[in-house]
Design an enzyme around this catalytic site. Sequence first.
Site, mmCIF file in Angstrom:
data_model
loop_
_atom_site.group_PDB
_atom_site.id
_atom_site.type_symbol
_atom_site.label_atom_id
_atom_site.label_comp_id
_atom_site.label_asym_id
_atom_site.label_seq_id
_atom_site.Cartn_x
_atom_site.Cartn_y
_atom_site.Cartn_z
ATOM 1 N N SER A 156 4.571 -4.808 3.377
ATOM 2 C CA SER A 156 3.385 -5.128 2.581
ATOM 3 C C SER A 156 2.555 -3.904 2.222
ATOM 4 O O SER A 156 1.386 -3.784 2.596
ATOM 5 C CB SER A 156 2.557 -6.164 3.319
ATOM 6 O OG SER A 156 3.394 -7.242 3.626
ATOM 7 N N ARG A 171 2.399 4.691 -1.539
ATOM 8 C CA ARG A 171 1.308 5.176 -0.679
ATOM 9 C C ARG A 171 1.128 4.162 0.436
ATOM 10 O O ARG A 171 1.485 3.000 0.308
ATOM 11 C CB ARG A 171 0.000 5.320 -1.465
ATOM 12 C CG ARG A 171 -0.471 4.014 -2.064
ATOM 13 C CD ARG A 171 -1.822 4.071 -2.760
ATOM 14 N NE ARG A 171 -2.104 2.765 -3.350
ATOM 15 C CZ ARG A 171 -1.691 2.378 -4.544
ATOM 16 N NH1 ARG A 171 -1.007 3.213 -5.307
ATOM 17 N NH2 ARG A 171 -1.960 1.172 -5.003
ATOM 18 N N ASP A 209 4.610 -9.080 0.762
ATOM 19 C CA ASP A 209 4.184 -10.361 1.347
ATOM 20 C C ASP A 209 3.679 -11.360 0.297
ATOM 21 O O ASP A 209 3.853 -12.565 0.432
ATOM 22 C CB ASP A 209 3.133 -10.162 2.452
ATOM 23 C CG ASP A 209 1.959 -9.291 2.050
ATOM 24 O OD1 ASP A 209 1.951 -8.797 0.904
ATOM 25 O OD2 ASP A 209 1.052 -9.090 2.882
HETATM 26 C C1 BGC Z 1 -0.891 -3.650 0.175
HETATM 27 C C2 BGC Z 1 -0.103 -4.758 -0.494
HETATM 28 C C3 BGC Z 1 -0.120 -6.005 0.365
HETATM 29 C C4 BGC Z 1 -1.540 -6.383 0.754
HETATM 30 C C5 BGC Z 1 -1.623 -7.620 1.620
HETATM 31 C C6 BGC Z 1 -2.255 -4.154 0.596
HETATM 32 O O1 BGC Z 1 -2.925 -3.167 1.317
HETATM 33 O O2 BGC Z 1 -1.035 -2.556 -0.703
HETATM 34 O O3 BGC Z 1 1.225 -4.344 -0.740
HETATM 35 O O4 BGC Z 1 0.491 -7.049 -0.344
HETATM 36 O O5 BGC Z 1 -2.148 -5.306 1.417
HETATM 37 O O6 BGC Z 1 -0.959 -7.475 2.818
#
Ligand code: BGC
Length: 502
Positions: A156, A171, A209
Site C-alpha cells: 500500500s 516513494r 489496498d
Molecule cells: C499510500 C497508498 C495507500 C494508502 C492507504 C497511502 O499512504 O500512498 O498507496 O493506498 O496509503 O493505505
Amino acid sequence: MALLEEAKSVAGQFDYPPEELNKGVKAFIQQMDEGLQKPGTAMSQIPTYVTSVPNGTEKGLYLAVDLGGTNFRVCSIQLHGDTTFSLTQSKVAIPRELMVAKTSKELFGFLAKQIENFLKTHHDEHYQAHVIRRKTMNAQAAQAESEIFQLGFTFSFPVNQIGINRGTLIRWTKGFDIDDAVGKDVCELLQTEIDALHLPVKVAALVNDTVGTLMARSYTSPGKTGTLIGAIFGTGTNGAYVEKLAKITKLSHIEGSEYDRSTGEMIVNTEWGSFDNHMSVLPDTPFDSDLDKESVNPGIQMFEKRVSGMFLGEILRRAMLALVSNAQLFKDEHSGKNSLHSTTTIAEDSALYKQWGVDTSFLSIVAADKTPDLRVIRQTLSRDLGVDAASTEDAEAVKVVVNAIGKRSARLSALAMAAIIIATDNHISRGAGEEDVVDIGVDGSLVEFYPGFDDMMREALREVPEIGDKGEKRIRIGIAKDGSGVGAALIALVAAQKDTST
Ligand code: BGC
C-alpha cells in the site's frame, strides 16, 4: 482568553465551508485528468492492469499478504464462488526500526519469514510435502511439480506498476523510509526473500489496498451494480476507481505494458494522498504546516496529511500543545469546578510531547464520549497521554478541537469521492433510473471506528451541487472488511488464469 473560547477559535481554523469544498472538487477533477495524461503529476493515477471486476463466482485457494501502514498480514483465502469466502490470517505489527531500515532486505526478509511461519502453522501438510519434494528432486523440478501457492501482494504505497506483478516503488509514505527500495521492483524484492527460504510461493500479483478493496467489495456486494470506487481511510488514505481505457492516454507511452482491452476499462489507483501537493486549494493551518515541515516527506501527501489516521493524532497533538501554552489547557486554574479536584499534572514523558505520540484511536474515543462529565475522555487523557486529573473543561476543550479535525477529514474524504463520481460521468443528481446506485467499498480505522464519519461525509456530498440530496441517496458506501486480503486473492486468481492461458 478563556480556555473554551480559545479551543473554539482553534477549532474554527479547521472549518471547511461548502464553497471551499466545491473548489476542491473541481481541482481534484482537473488533477485526476492531468494524471491520466502524463507521468510525474501530483496525483499519480497509476494504471493497475486490472481490467475487470469480479462478479462473485470466482473460486480457489490463494495466499495474500498485506503490507499496509501499521501491520503486516498474511492470509489464505478460500473463494467459494458464491460471493462468500473463508479467510485464515495472522497479523504482526511491523517493528518501527524496520520501517526505516538501512536496507530493503531487512524488511522483505522479515516479511518472507512471516509467510514461512504462516505456512508452517496453517498449511503444514502442503509445506512439508514441498520440503520433501525439494529433498528428493532438484530445486527446479520441485518448483515445477509442487503445488505453488499463488500470492497476491498488497503493497500500500505508490508504485509505478508495469504489469500485474511488476512495479517499482515511487516513494514511501506513512513514515516508512528505506532509501534503497525506491526505484526497485517490490515483487522481485519479496520473491527473492521467499526463494531464499525455499517457500512454495509465487508472487503473482501486486495490489494496492484500494484496488483490493474495490475487488473485494465487487465480489461480495449485493446486486448487479459493479463497484466504482475502493477507498481506504485508515493510517493513510487513497482511492482506486474504474476508468475508461480511452481516458488513460498515458498508457500508450508505457513501453511493454500488456493488458486485456476487451472490457474497455481499467482500475486506476489515484494515489489521492498527494492530491494538491502544491497547495492550490487545500485548507491549511499552522498545525498542518508544522506537521508537514517536520515529517519525513515534506511537501508530499498533503491531502493525506489532512485526512488520514496517522496524521490526525499529530495535528491534534500540536493543537493541544498550543492550548497548553496559550490557554492553560491542563493547568489547574480552571479545575476548581471539579468536586473531586486534585492537581492536574502532565507527565514529563507524556505522549503529548512526542512527535506522532497521539494515535487516531484517541480521537475516536474522544469523539464518542457522551458522558455528562466527559469521564471517558479524562480517563483516556490519563491512560494514553499521562495527563492526570484533567478537568471537565479540559476534556471539553479537547473534544471541540477533535470534532473540528475529524469533521474536516470527513469533508475532504467526501471531496475525493464526489470528484470521482462526477469525473466518471455518474451524474447521479439528474435523470437515470431511481434504482441506479453508485457502489463504493471502503476500509480503514477512520471509517470503521470514528463516530459519525459516514454522516459527516454524506453531509458534505449533499453540498456538492452535481450530487445534491437526490444523488447522495444513490451512493451506497459499504465497509469491505479484510478487503485488501480478499481483493489480492482475486487479483492473484486473474493473474494465474492469464498465466495459464498464454
Ligand atoms: C499510500 C497508498 C495507500 C494508502 C492507504 C497511502 O499512504 O500512498 O498507496 O493506498 O496509503 O493505505
